[in-house]
Motif scaffolding. Structure first.
Motif, PDB file in Angstrom:
ATOM      1  N   GLY A   1      -5.272   1.535  -1.711  1.00 35.52           N
ATOM      2  CA  GLY A   1      -3.904   1.845  -1.932  1.00 35.52           C
ATOM      3  C   GLY A   1      -2.703   1.597  -0.793  1.00 35.52           C
ATOM      4  N   LYS A   2      -3.306   1.142   0.317  1.00 36.67           N
ATOM      5  CA  LYS A   2      -2.365   0.580   1.408  1.00 36.67           C
ATOM      6  C   LYS A   2      -1.939  -0.529   1.115  1.00 36.67           C
ATOM      7  CE  LYS A   2      -4.697   3.585   5.185  1.00 36.67           C
ATOM      8  NZ  LYS A   2      -5.291   3.351   6.593  1.00 36.67           N
ATOM      9  N   SER A   3      -0.562  -0.845   1.576  1.00 36.04           N
ATOM     10  CA  SER A   3      -0.009  -1.893   1.108  1.00 36.04           C
ATOM     11  C   SER A   3      -0.151  -3.026   2.323  1.00 36.04           C
ATOM     12  CB  SER A   3       1.607  -1.707   1.263  1.00 36.04           C
ATOM     13  OG  SER A   3       2.108  -1.149   2.368  1.00 36.04           O
ATOM     14  N   GLU A   4      -0.535  -2.493   3.559  1.00 41.58           N
ATOM     15  CA  GLU A   4      -1.013  -3.771   4.522  1.00 41.58           C
ATOM     16  C   GLU A   4      -2.400  -3.069   5.233  1.00 41.58           C
ATOM     17  OE1 GLU A   4       3.291  -5.060   6.339  1.00 41.58           O
ATOM     18  OE2 GLU A   4       2.185  -3.623   7.504  1.00 41.58           O
ATOM     19  N   ILE A   5      -3.017  -4.373   5.717  1.00 40.05           N
ATOM     20  CA  ILE A   5      -4.224  -4.077   6.298  1.00 40.05           C
ATOM     21  C   ILE A   5      -4.001  -4.821   7.664  1.00 40.05           C
ATOM     22  CG2 ILE A   5      -6.744  -4.573   6.438  1.00 40.05           C
ATOM     23  CD1 ILE A   5      -6.502  -4.677   3.486  1.00 40.05           C
ATOM     24  N   LYS A   6      -3.921  -3.638   8.860  1.00 41.07           N
ATOM     25  CA  LYS A   6      -4.055  -4.179  10.249  1.00 41.07           C
ATOM     26  C   LYS A   6      -5.357  -3.966  11.011  1.00 41.07           C
ATOM     27  CE  LYS A   6       0.791  -3.256  10.368  1.00 41.07           C
ATOM     28  NZ  LYS A   6       1.961  -2.446  11.287  1.00 41.07           N
ATOM     29  N   THR A   7      -5.803  -2.971  10.491  1.00 41.52           N
ATOM     30  CA  THR A   7      -7.378  -2.464  11.248  1.00 41.52           C
ATOM     31  C   THR A   7      -8.143  -2.651  10.232  1.00 41.52           C
ATOM     32  OG1 THR A   7      -6.811  -0.043  10.725  1.00 41.52           O
ATOM     33  CG2 THR A   7      -6.127  -1.111  12.950  1.00 41.52           C
ATOM     34  N   VAL A   8      -9.355  -2.916  10.595  1.00 41.94           N
ATOM     35  CA  VAL A   8     -10.785  -3.185  10.015  1.00 41.94           C
ATOM     36  C   VAL A   8     -11.898  -2.877  10.547  1.00 41.94           C
ATOM     37  CG1 VAL A   8     -10.943  -5.857  10.502  1.00 41.94           C
ATOM     38  CG2 VAL A   8     -11.790  -4.874   8.197  1.00 41.94           C
ATOM     39  N   ALA A   9     -12.805  -2.261   9.893  1.00 40.63           N
ATOM     40  CA  ALA A   9     -14.261  -1.811  10.256  1.00 40.63           C
ATOM     41  C   ALA A   9     -15.038  -2.555   9.309  1.00 40.63           C
ATOM     42  CB  ALA A   9     -14.477  -0.459  10.219  1.00 40.63           C
TER      43      ALA A   9
ATOM     44  N   THR B   1     -19.212   4.675  -3.293  1.00 39.13           N
ATOM     45  CA  THR B   1     -18.431   4.015  -2.355  1.00 39.13           C
ATOM     46  C   THR B   1     -17.141   3.656  -3.298  1.00 39.13           C
ATOM     47  OG1 THR B   1     -20.405   2.642  -1.803  1.00 39.13           O
ATOM     48  CG2 THR B   1     -18.179   1.969  -0.756  1.00 39.13           C
ATOM     49  N   VAL B   2     -16.944   3.458  -4.564  1.00 36.44           N
ATOM     50  CA  VAL B   2     -15.870   3.410  -4.960  1.00 36.44           C
ATOM     51  C   VAL B   2     -15.030   4.763  -5.055  1.00 36.44           C
ATOM     52  CG1 VAL B   2     -14.744   3.214  -7.466  1.00 36.44           C
ATOM     53  CG2 VAL B   2     -16.903   1.703  -6.599  1.00 36.44           C
ATOM     54  N   HIS B   3     -15.423   5.825  -5.090  1.00 33.61           N
ATOM     55  CA  HIS B   3     -14.872   6.927  -4.995  1.00 33.61           C
ATOM     56  C   HIS B   3     -14.185   7.508  -3.619  1.00 33.61           C
ATOM     57  CE1 HIS B   3     -15.779   7.549  -9.028  1.00 33.61           C
ATOM     58  NE2 HIS B   3     -17.430   7.652  -8.738  1.00 33.61           N
ATOM     59  N   ILE B   4     -14.979   7.112  -2.637  1.00 30.77           N
ATOM     60  CA  ILE B   4     -14.653   7.299  -1.152  1.00 30.77           C
ATOM     61  C   ILE B   4     -13.562   6.515  -0.895  1.00 30.77           C
ATOM     62  CG2 ILE B   4     -15.514   7.066   1.160  1.00 30.77           C
ATOM     63  CD1 ILE B   4     -18.071   7.598   0.228  1.00 30.77           C
ATOM     64  N   ALA B   5     -13.547   5.030  -1.338  1.00 29.27           N
ATOM     65  CA  ALA B   5     -12.290   4.296  -0.860  1.00 29.27           C
ATOM     66  C   ALA B   5     -11.156   4.727  -1.633  1.00 29.27           C
ATOM     67  CB  ALA B   5     -12.826   2.848  -1.505  1.00 29.27           C
ATOM     68  N   ARG B   6     -11.073   5.102  -2.962  1.00 30.71           N
ATOM     69  CA  ARG B   6      -9.905   5.330  -3.618  1.00 30.71           C
ATOM     70  C   ARG B   6      -9.418   7.017  -3.071  1.00 30.71           C
ATOM     71  NH1 ARG B   6     -12.352   4.262  -9.689  1.00 30.71           N
ATOM     72  NH2 ARG B   6     -11.866   1.835  -9.624  1.00 30.71           N
ATOM     73  N   GLU B   7     -10.341   7.788  -2.747  1.00 29.04           N
ATOM     74  CA  GLU B   7      -9.633   8.997  -2.506  1.00 29.04           C
ATOM     75  C   GLU B   7      -9.296   9.119  -1.094  1.00 29.04           C
ATOM     76  OE1 GLU B   7     -12.205  12.140  -3.963  1.00 29.04           O
ATOM     77  OE2 GLU B   7     -12.811  10.959  -5.711  1.00 29.04           O
ATOM     78  N   MET B   8     -10.181   8.444  -0.035  1.00 23.91           N
ATOM     79  CA  MET B   8      -9.705   8.729   1.234  1.00 23.91           C
ATOM     80  C   MET B   8      -8.646   7.361   1.659  1.00 23.91           C
ATOM     81  SD  MET B   8     -13.363   9.715   2.813  1.00 23.91           S
ATOM     82  CE  MET B   8     -12.318  10.128   4.508  1.00 23.91           C
ATOM     83  N   GLY B   9      -8.460   6.446   0.728  1.00 24.48           N
ATOM     84  CA  GLY B   9      -7.062   5.757   1.183  1.00 24.48           C
ATOM     85  C   GLY B   9      -7.551   4.758   1.945  1.00 24.48           C
ATOM     86  N   ILE B  10      -8.724   3.816   1.527  1.00 24.23           N
ATOM     87  CA  ILE B  10      -9.350   2.891   2.509  1.00 24.23           C
ATOM     88  C   ILE B  10      -9.906   1.467   1.592  1.00 24.23           C
ATOM     89  CG2 ILE B  10     -11.507   3.748   2.757  1.00 24.23           C
ATOM     90  CD1 ILE B  10     -11.880   2.304   5.309  1.00 24.23           C
ATOM     91  N   HIS B  11      -9.295   0.428   1.723  1.00 24.65           N
ATOM     92  CA  HIS B  11      -9.680  -0.782   0.952  1.00 24.65           C
ATOM     93  C   HIS B  11     -11.224  -0.950   1.394  1.00 24.65           C
ATOM     94  CE1 HIS B  11      -5.883  -2.335  -0.318  1.00 24.65           C
ATOM     95  NE2 HIS B  11      -5.263  -1.972   0.642  1.00 24.65           N
TER      96      HIS B  11
END
Length: 251
Positions: free
Chosen positions: A165-173, A203-213
């Motif tokens: 959901g984030k429009s920009e990605i600056k940080t990545v793990a 993983t799909v639900h975590i990404a969507r619900e916690m707002g991380i690509h």
């Protein structure tokens, strides 16, 4: 070089005694005493062993070897065929799992970061100096689609992208291989995206619900590079002949 001397050098370089792993690290199957020609690969499967036999290699060096925790201890079937081929042909098998994931210069995580242009790298778990996950940043903000395209260019494989959901990605793990469950730690730190090899249903639900690509870029695809870097070190420092064989794996 003597096979056990080579094992000692690799064990020290990768600091294997610092890790509690899922398998033994180091020389797993002993072969001929002298080692000069080494075949490199991600996994010690039968196809890789057959190539090593055909090329009359003295040793195989991989990330995924044998004797995993929880598997049957019986040497039968597929395991018997693999080990039999190694012993009959005097081929040493060296395998390094977590130590090769996290090595600061030669490791899978460091090599993937270089390929993707990730800078300012540090442990994802700051309390754990041996953290298998890493976190960093890009020199410029990317959209979700732009990062997906960058991963595809680097790995020659289209990743599965779960849009956070984030429009920009600056940080990545990231964590190569099967590190998808570290996504929660990354999301809790407000990191914009997480990259690993595999994906689970949760993983799909975590990404969507916690707002991380989230990007599943392939277990094999993300772990091809540490063993190659280690092979380059062996050639440069010890004058050993090394050849990387990429056995295709869609996972």
């Amino acid at each position: 070089m003597k096979n056990k001397k080579l094992a000692n050098k690799l064990d020290q370089l990768l600091e294997i005694h610092q890790f509690k792993d899922y398998c033994p690290n180091g020389l797993q199957i002993e072969g001929k005493e002298e080692v000069q020609k080494i075949i490199l690969g991600v996994t010690a499967n039968q196809a890789l062993i057959d190539i090593a036999v055909a090329q009359k290699a003295d040793a195989i060096l991989v990330h995924h070897g044998f004797f995993w925790r929880g598997e049957s201890e019986n040497i039968v079937g597929m395991k018997y065929k693999r080990i039999k081929a190694l012993i009959e042909n005097g081929i040493n098998l060296y395998a390094y799992h977590l130590p090769l994931d996290v090595h600061s210069e030669l490791g899978n995580n460091t090599q993937l970061a270089k390929l993707l242009g990730i800078t300012d790298r540090r442990p994802l778990e700051p309390w754990n100096k041996r953290s298998v996950g890493r976190v960093g940043k890009f020199s410029e903000a990317l959209t979700g689609d732009q990062l997906s395209a960058r991963i595809e260019r680097a790995l020659q494989r289209s990743p599965l992208h779960i849009d956070g959901g984030k429009s920009e990605i600056k940080t990545v793990a990231w964590c190569t291989g099967g590190g998808q469950d570290l996504i929660t730690i990354a999301a809790e730190q407000g990191i914009d995206a997480f990259i690993s090899g595999e994906i689970s249903e949760r993983t799909v639900h975590i990404a969507r619900e916690m707002g991380i690509h989230y990007y599943a870029a392939g277990h094999h695809a993300t772990e091809r590079y540490g063993v190659q870097a280690l092979g380059e070190w062996l050639h440069k420092e010890l004058d050993l002949e090394v050849t990387f064989i990429d056995i295709d794996n869609p996972v």
